[in-house]
Enzyme design. Structure first.
Site: not given
Length: 237
Positions: A21, A100, A102, A118, A147, A149, A188
């Site tokens: 991060a 890590q 995203i 991740h 969605c 659907c 970390s």
């Protein structure tokens, strides 16, 4: 780039970067475990609970309220660390980024071989039919995104209680095993199983760049307690 790190980079032919991060903090994305981080803020439920598979199943409305408010930063742009790593890859030095994070900022900076342990907010799939949706699709939706659907659209991010993607994990292990320099930055090293990947490194040098001490410092060949962006900034081919 820090002179000591530059020497290690110049002597290496197969660098792997392992980051967390802290790499994205300078892009305006808060981390989790620092004093002002996400896990030190007050919510009705602890963030660890909200970001769990069980909570996603039980309270999807609350999950997506938190997710949109605290996990999505579409305005964020790559910083000096992302750009330096992309240039190292273009120079043939860096073989993989194991992250890590995203947020997709490594790819936005130009990195090609990015292993997202991740997952990514940029990939979303219907839990019923598997249809793909972009981050913009989720941002444009309200409440629980659905969605056509009728199924719930789930971000391809690893929640607490979910396993890491085995293909990505195996690729990260292979990359780390082949590295002659493992550069750890902005993490970390307290999140497992991701942090456990360092045990596969048997190369020539381990360098750790982080603002605070990490469990890997004792075995590292170089430890720099500073922001990864400041340390890597200014790198030139």
């Amino acid at each position: 780039m820090d002179g000591r790190l530059r020497k290690l980079v110049e002597a290496s032919e197969a660098i792997v970067f392992f980051g967390g991060a802290g790499v994205s903090c300078e892009s305006g994305i808060p981390d989790f475990r620092s004093t002002d981080g996400l896990y030190h803020q007050e919510y009705r439920w602890p963030p660890e609970e909200i970001l769990s598979h069980d909570f996603f199943e039980r309270r999807p409305e609350e999950f997506f309220r938190f997710y949109r408010d605290k996990m999505l930063y579409p305005q964020a742009e790559p910083n000096a660390a992302h750009l330096a790593l992309a240039r190292l890859e273009q120079a043939g030095k860096l073989k993989a980024v194991v992250t890590q994070n995203i947020d997709g900022l490594h790819q936005a900076a130009g990195s090609k071989n990015v292993l997202e342990l991740h997952g990514s907010v940029h990939r979303n799939h219907c839990t019923r039919c598997g249809a793909f949706y972009t981050l913009d699709d989720v941002l444009r939706s309200e409440g629980v995104p659905r969605c056509g659907c009728g199924g719930v659209i789930k971000p391809d991010v690893v929640l607490y209680g979910e396993a890491l993607d085995e293909t990505t994990l195996n690729a990260a292990v292979r990359a780390i095993r082949r590295a002659d320099l493992l550069l750890v930055g902005g993490t970390s090293l307290n999140v497992y199983p991701a942090a456990g990947l360092l045990r596969y490194f048997t190369g020539a040098a381990l360098a750790v760049v982080n603002k605070t001490p990490t469990p890997a410092d004792a075995r590292a060949d170089l430890v720099i307690q500073a922001s990864i962006g400041r340390v890597l900034g200014g790198f030139e081919d």
